[in-house]
Design an enzyme around this catalytic site. Structure first.
Site, PDB file in Angstrom:
ATOM      1  N   GLY A 135       0.818  -1.204   0.000  1.00 17.66           N
ATOM      2  CA  GLY A 135       0.000   0.000   0.000  1.00 17.66           C
ATOM      3  C   GLY A 135       0.851   1.254   0.000  1.00 17.66           C
ATOM      4  N   SER A 136       0.424   2.251  -0.766  1.00 17.34           N
ATOM      5  CA  SER A 136       1.094   3.547  -0.828  1.00 17.34           C
ATOM      6  C   SER A 136       2.549   3.372  -1.288  1.00 17.34           C
ATOM      7  CB  SER A 136       1.001   4.239   0.539  1.00 17.34           C
ATOM      8  OG  SER A 136       1.411   5.574   0.459  1.00 17.34           O
ATOM      9  N   SER A 137       3.527   3.689  -0.441  1.00 14.80           N
ATOM     10  CA  SER A 137       4.919   3.478  -0.840  1.00 14.80           C
ATOM     11  C   SER A 137       5.176   2.014  -1.167  1.00 14.80           C
ATOM     12  CB  SER A 137       5.855   3.942   0.278  1.00 14.80           C
ATOM     13  OG  SER A 137       7.205   3.790  -0.074  1.00 14.80           O
TER      14      SER A 137
END
Length: 290
Positions: A135-137
């Site tokens: 998730g995200s990074s």
């Protein structure tokens, strides 16, 4: 022994020997970057598959593992597959430097690839059943891994990321923030995005991992524009149209829309959802064939 005492002893015993997240101190390889490797091997291994779960910024393997919105260790317990949890040594994953955006370049992506190779040998993993999520990074790194180490990965399910190479650093710095990309100003043709991904492993012409891409329509951290740019990238890599071959409204839940772009790319657009889209274990496992 009284039954209540026996029950307590048994309960203690089951807890004492329950599977735990365990660090691997030396997973090998020559990568300069040395993020930590943590492994969760369920008490009963019933599958020869591996899921690599990559954390977001300002997190770690331990925090991501303990996050109730990241259900991969529950999936591991339920279906008996091993999970690997990389842990960054910086605030965010390095998805910016040439070292990490190049096959065998020595950066974070290289280190995670070494973790995968270690796990395949150590835990008797089927090399055709290696899956990556984040998730995200961690989603950004999932995209980068799909471009830099396609030979190691069968499928990816990434939540709220950006195209591989979008966060490139002009200064060469690792783990650099890219305001243009995060703000949704980094746009290009499908061909250009595909070329960016292909350049990370020049000459590679074999099988690519199947890509499942999730993004929220009101993401205030990584612009929703990055969803379409990521779709452009992988449809070009697979040589298919950016027009969905099928679309399912309210799937996998209300206000989500699941678009297929042939058998190898699936996009899930989450209306009204911000950053980041909660993990949907069943849908991701289904994409992986688990």
């Amino acid at each position: 022994m009284r039954s209540s005492t026996l029950a307590a002893v048994l309960a203690f015993g089951s807890t004492a020997f329950a599977a735990q997240l365990t660090q691997v101190s030396n997973y090998g390889g020559s990568a300069k970057a040395k993020p930590g490797m943590w492994v969760y091997k369920p008490d009963t291994v019933k599958s020869d598959a591996l899921v690599v779960a990559i954390h977001s910024c300002q997190s770690s393997a331990q925090k991501y593992f303990a996050n109730s919105k990241i259900p991969w260790h529950q999936g591991s317990d339920r279906k008996g597959y091993v999970t690997v949890w990389p842990s960054s040594t910086t605030e965010c994953w390095d998805v910016s430097s040439k070292a990490s955006l190049t096959h065998d370049g020595g950066g974070d992506s290289n280190a995670i690839a070494n973790m995968i190779k270690y796990a395949i040998t150590q835990y008797k993993i089927d090399p055709a059943k290696v899956f990556v999520t984040g998730g995200s990074s961690g989603a950004m790194m999932s995209n980068v891994l799909a471009a830099t180490y396609p030979e190691l990965i069968s499928a990816v399910s990434l939540y709220s990321g950006v195209p591989a190479g979008c966060f490139v650093s002009s200064s060469g710095a690792s783990a650099a923030w890219n305001n243009s990309c995060s703000g949704g100003q980094s746009t290009a043709t499908a061909q250009k995005w595909g070329d960016v991904a292909r350049a990370m492993y020049p000459g590679y012409n074999e099988t690519r991992p199947r890509m499942q891409i999730w993004h929220g329509s009101v993401d205030g951290t990584l612009s929703p524009n990055n969803y379409q740019e990521t779709i452009k990238q992988w449809t070009n890599v697979f040589g298919v149209s950016t027009t969905p071959t099928s679309s399912k409204p309210d799937t996998p839940e209300k206000n989500y829309r699941m678009d297929d772009f042939g058998p190898n790319i699936e996009g899930i657009w989450a209306v009204g959802v911000g950053h980041s889209v909660p993990s949907h274990l069943d849908a991701s496992e289904a994409w992986f064939g688990l």
